[in-house]
Design an enzyme around this catalytic site. Structure first.
Site, mmCIF file in Angstrom:
data_model
loop_
_atom_site.group_PDB
_atom_site.id
_atom_site.type_symbol
_atom_site.label_atom_id
_atom_site.label_comp_id
_atom_site.label_asym_id
_atom_site.label_seq_id
_atom_site.Cartn_x
_atom_site.Cartn_y
_atom_site.Cartn_z
ATOM 1 N N GLU B 58 -34.737 -1.678 5.936
ATOM 2 C CA GLU B 58 -34.337 -0.257 5.972
ATOM 3 C C GLU B 58 -32.876 -0.053 5.568
ATOM 4 O OE1 GLU B 58 -36.010 -1.758 8.422
ATOM 5 O OE2 GLU B 58 -37.817 -0.596 8.876
ATOM 6 N N PHE B 120 -42.484 2.082 23.351
ATOM 7 C CA PHE B 120 -42.440 1.055 22.318
ATOM 8 C C PHE B 120 -41.797 1.619 21.036
ATOM 9 C CE2 PHE B 120 -44.454 -1.145 18.654
ATOM 10 C CZ PHE B 120 -43.824 -2.368 18.841
ATOM 11 N N GLN B 121 -40.821 0.912 20.525
ATOM 12 C CA GLN B 121 -40.073 1.305 19.325
ATOM 13 C C GLN B 121 -39.414 2.675 19.462
ATOM 14 O OE1 GLN B 121 -42.546 0.508 15.798
ATOM 15 N NE2 GLN B 121 -41.702 -1.553 15.746
ATOM 16 N N LYS B 170 -43.874 11.714 16.547
ATOM 17 C CA LYS B 170 -45.148 11.402 15.889
ATOM 18 C C LYS B 170 -46.159 12.538 16.041
ATOM 19 C CE LYS B 170 -48.330 7.611 15.069
ATOM 20 N NZ LYS B 170 -48.766 6.273 15.477
ATOM 21 N N MET B 484 -12.319 -12.745 -0.549
ATOM 22 C CA MET B 484 -11.223 -11.881 -0.130
ATOM 23 C C MET B 484 -10.655 -12.343 1.206
ATOM 24 S SD MET B 484 -9.312 -9.481 -1.113
ATOM 25 C CE MET B 484 -9.908 -8.196 -2.220
#
Lengths: 186, 574
Positions: B58, B120-121, B170, B484
């Site tokens: 993502e 959940f999630q 949802k 760097m």
């Protein structure tokens, strides 16, 4: 703390979920403590007013925080003032044991001296209300604690009104509406 | 106000996709998961209208959306699931916030009945993203979906652009509503483009007309405001030398006669040192980042400062201005151009050119045209690539030495040609941003310069290339170091190379596993041929160039130093 100034920041926002979080993160990033906070519906329907006090090093810090708050989408307007510009007030409630008050004897002199309102008297407790500046509500607390004992004490955040004639939020909103709808940039 | 009406009762997911189509979305980047499945299901019916690019993480979806937005003038869109899907977007959101990139990131959320229950999630996506977005909103009711999307696009793209998160429960995705879409053009709490103040513009014009040594700083605000033409007219009429911030780089042609280069820590010597010699400093759509200003206590103290910006929050934030000019650069620049005298400042411009000679002798010559053999320099690779593309390609880069080198030496002949992570400095940005940039500008060649460190942070996006066949030219400048950081260790940490040497995989083999063609170059003599092979190849190509192990990026203004403290070598000042 001694060389810092107390600023009162007033914020008008949409009544949306999570506005306070958006405001507090701006304080958090600059490691500024919120000293007092008061939130309530404003005179305009659907618009909430936040009054926040904070100590800052100088005016430029207050200005920067206000600009960063002001640019959040859900915020209608934010500004800052020092105490000189404001009429302000806090409220405090004091719960005392009725028995201890009776033992102490007359409290008339306290009520007159501090302009106390008695809100409730029961067999067990007496509740006083005092409105005033921090020093005044604190002064009463200290005197009560010493002489009678305080069972519970709570002080509200500051509420404030500016002394000067300033633009009213409704005028600002009307002006924005008049300037018209924004042409999209992209 | 445009209105699209349909009487059909549709699911929230269908309403979402129709809303996106109404906003002109034809491409988005994402990754499915439990709490966003209804939306992906609805997307299945609209594959002809909306291209979904399936990434491998993502974070990459957001970086790709950023790359897309930066080159295309459109809003980048990413679609992710709840919980980890949403938390993986935080780096990209923060990057987009810092660099004012218009994004709409849509995340699934657990059903509204489960919110706050550690389902959940479940993650507090609004709470987490509010500090790093322009706006974040949770939709719990299906009928709010079109409204929220309409606001999201308006907020993302108007004023100073930025990322917006829409978190959709949802059940709202599944429930039905009547679809009705109205574009947002006004919010009473939001004032995106301040009205220009004619008095301030007149005041600024007077200062500019009286200036003996004026100097303009060009930022990304010019690009975001589509004010490139207005800027050019302003600069050419006034004859004012200018330099660009990292993000402002391609707003003007690299070889414009008034262009004095890049500002900042690894910018050109002239613009940095002359910042403290000018009498008027004109900042246009830039925010005086600390990498540009160095120590603020010794920054342009002698100059009157005029600041053009769309965001009142930037005025006096870092540098105290003499005159502020609020508004869209396109409007304010054309207003001021009418008020300024035609002029030239050739003697003053020569003060920059003198430093250019020093910089060429001390730094550029060895970097681009090394004479005495030795390991390949990063600069010469960039120089050869930009020349081979006729200076017409889009340059995307990751973060580190190669970022500074490619931004310094890539040449730009059109706007929106540099995609870089400026404010946040996000390693891993390059590869996914390049994929997004190719979708945003399919007709242009996209060259992405990456280091061996940054590439491995999002190397999984080779999978997206395999999946989609997208054509990006990946130039890996491999020094087997976090270059760097190593440079700073060499200069400021007594050469104690703590955790900066990398034991690397065979990158060509990794690319090959994803069916990406590649070639490794270790000898200078092969470089031109390899670049041609890369550019002629149909499809993505990994060109790995083994470069100088301990290369340095100069010039350098050390962190916290003054803009006049320019190093051109170890212990060597201008």
């Amino acid at each position: 703390m001694s060389n810092k100034t107390l600023y009162t920041i007033t914020i008008f926002s949409e009544n949306a979920v999570g506005v306070l979080n958006q405001i507090t993160t701006i304080f958090t990033r600059r490691q500024l403590n919120i000293e007092t906070l008061s939130v309530s519906p404003s005179a305009l329907e659907g618009i909430h007013k936040f009054t926040i006090t904070t100590f800052a090093e100088d005016e430029s810090v207050a200005k920067k925080i206000v600009r960063q708050i002001d640019k959040r989408v859900d915020i209608l307007k934010a500004f800052y003032n020092t105490d000189d510009d404001l009429v302000y007030q806090e409220l405090a409630l004091y719960k005392l044991s009725t028995e201890k008050v009776m033992e102490h004897g007359s409290v008339e002199y306290l009520i007159r001296k501090y302009n106390i309102r008695v809100l409730e008297v029961t067999e067990d407790n007496i509740v006083f209300l005092k409105a005033g500046h921090y020093e005044e509500t604190q002064g009463l607390f200290e005197e009560l604690a010493e002489k009678i004992g305080v069972l519970q004490f709570v002080r509200s955040g500051r509420i404030a009104i500016t002394k000067s004639k300033i633009e009213r939020l409704s005028d600002i909103l009307a002006e924005r509406e008049a300037l018209g709808h924004c042409e999209q940039q992209l | 106000m445009k209105e699209e009406q349909s009487n059909s009762i549709v699911s929230g997911s269908e309403a979402l996709i129709r809303s996106l189509v109404a906003e002109g979305v034809d491409t988005m980047f994402g990754y499915p998961g439990g709490a966003i499945m209804p939306v992906f299901d609805a997307l299945y019916d609209h594959r002809d209208k909306v291209k979904h690019v399936l990434v491998r993480h993502e974070q990459a979806a957001v970086h790709a959306a950023q790359g897309y937005a930066r080159v295309s003038q459109k809003v980048g869109v990413a679609l992710v699931t709840s919980g980890p899907g949403a938390t993986n977007t935080i780096t990209g959101l923060t990057d987009a916030m810092m660099d004012s990139t218009p994004l709409v990131v849509i995340s699934g959320q657990v059903a509204s009945s489960l919110l706050g229950s550690d389902a959940f999630q479940e993650a507090d996506v609004i709470g987490i993203t509010q500090p790093v977005t322009k706006w974040a909103y949770q939709v719990r009711r299906v009928e709010d979906i079109p409204w929220a999307i309409s606001r999201a696009f308006y907020i993302a793209r108007s004023g100073r652009p930025g990322p917006v998160v829409i978190d959709i429960a949802k059940d709202a995705q599944v429930n039905k509503c009547e679809f009705k879409y109205e574009k947002t053009t006004f919010l009473r709490s939001y004032y995106p483009v301040p009205h220009p103040d004619k008095e301030k513009i007149a005041e600024a014009a007077k200062i500019i007309n009286e200036a003996k040594r004026p100097f303009a700083l060009v930022g990304q605000g010019v690009v975001l405001g589509k004010a490139e033409t207005e800027l050019k007219l302003f600069l050419e009429k006034s004859g004012i030398p200018f330099a660009s911030t990292l993000l402002g780089l391609s707003a003007m042609n690299s070889d414009h006669p008034l262009n004095t280069g890049m500002l900042g820590m690894h910018g050109n010597i002239g613009p940095n040192i002359n910042t403290n010699s000018c009498d008027v400093l004109i900042a246009i759509g830039m925010r005086f980042d600390d990498r540009v200003t160095g120590n603020l206590n010794s920054y342009a103290k002698q100059a009157k400062i005029i600041h053009f910006d769309i965001d009142p929050g930037e005025i006096d934030k870092n540098v105290k201005t003499t005159v502020k000019v609020l508004g869209n650069a396109k409007t304010t620049l054309s207003m001021i151009t009418e008020l300024i005298n035609s002029n030239n400042h050739n003697d003053w411009l020569n003060k920059f050119r003198e430093y250019d000679k020093i910089e060429y002798d001390k730094v550029i010559k060895q970097e681009l045209f090394p004479e005495n053999g030795g390991q390949i320099k990063m600069g010469e690779v960039v120089h050869k690539v930009t020349e081979a593309t006729g200076n017409k390609a889009i340059c995307v880069n990751d973060v580190g030495q190669h970022q500074m080198i490619s931004s310094r030496y890539f040449k730009f002949t059109q706007s929106r040609s540099l995609v870089t992570s400026g404010g946040l400095g996000t390693m891993g940005f390059g590869l996914p941003a390049a994929i997004g940039a190719k979708y945003g500008a399919p007709d242009r060649t996209v060259c992405v310069f990456v280091g061996d460190g940054g590439l491995q942070m999002t190397m999984h996006e080779f999978g997206t290339i395999l999946e989609t066949g997208v054509d990006v030219k990946i130039i890996l400048l491999n020094n087997n170091y976090l270059g760097m950081v190593r440079q700073w260790q060499e200069l400021f940490f007594e050469e104690r190379y703590s955790e900066t040497h990398l034991k690397n995989p065979d990158f060509i083999k990794v690319a090959d596993a994803y069916n990406i063609a590649g070639r490794i170059v270790t000898e200078r003599a092969e470089l031109d041929d390899a670049i041609q092979e890369m550019l002629n190849h149909k499809g993505s190509f990994l060109l790995e160039v083994v470069v100088e192990t301990k290369g340095m990026v100069y010039p350098m203004v050390p962190a916290g130093g003054s803009v006049t403290d320019v190093m051109v070598g170890k212990g060597e000042k201008v």
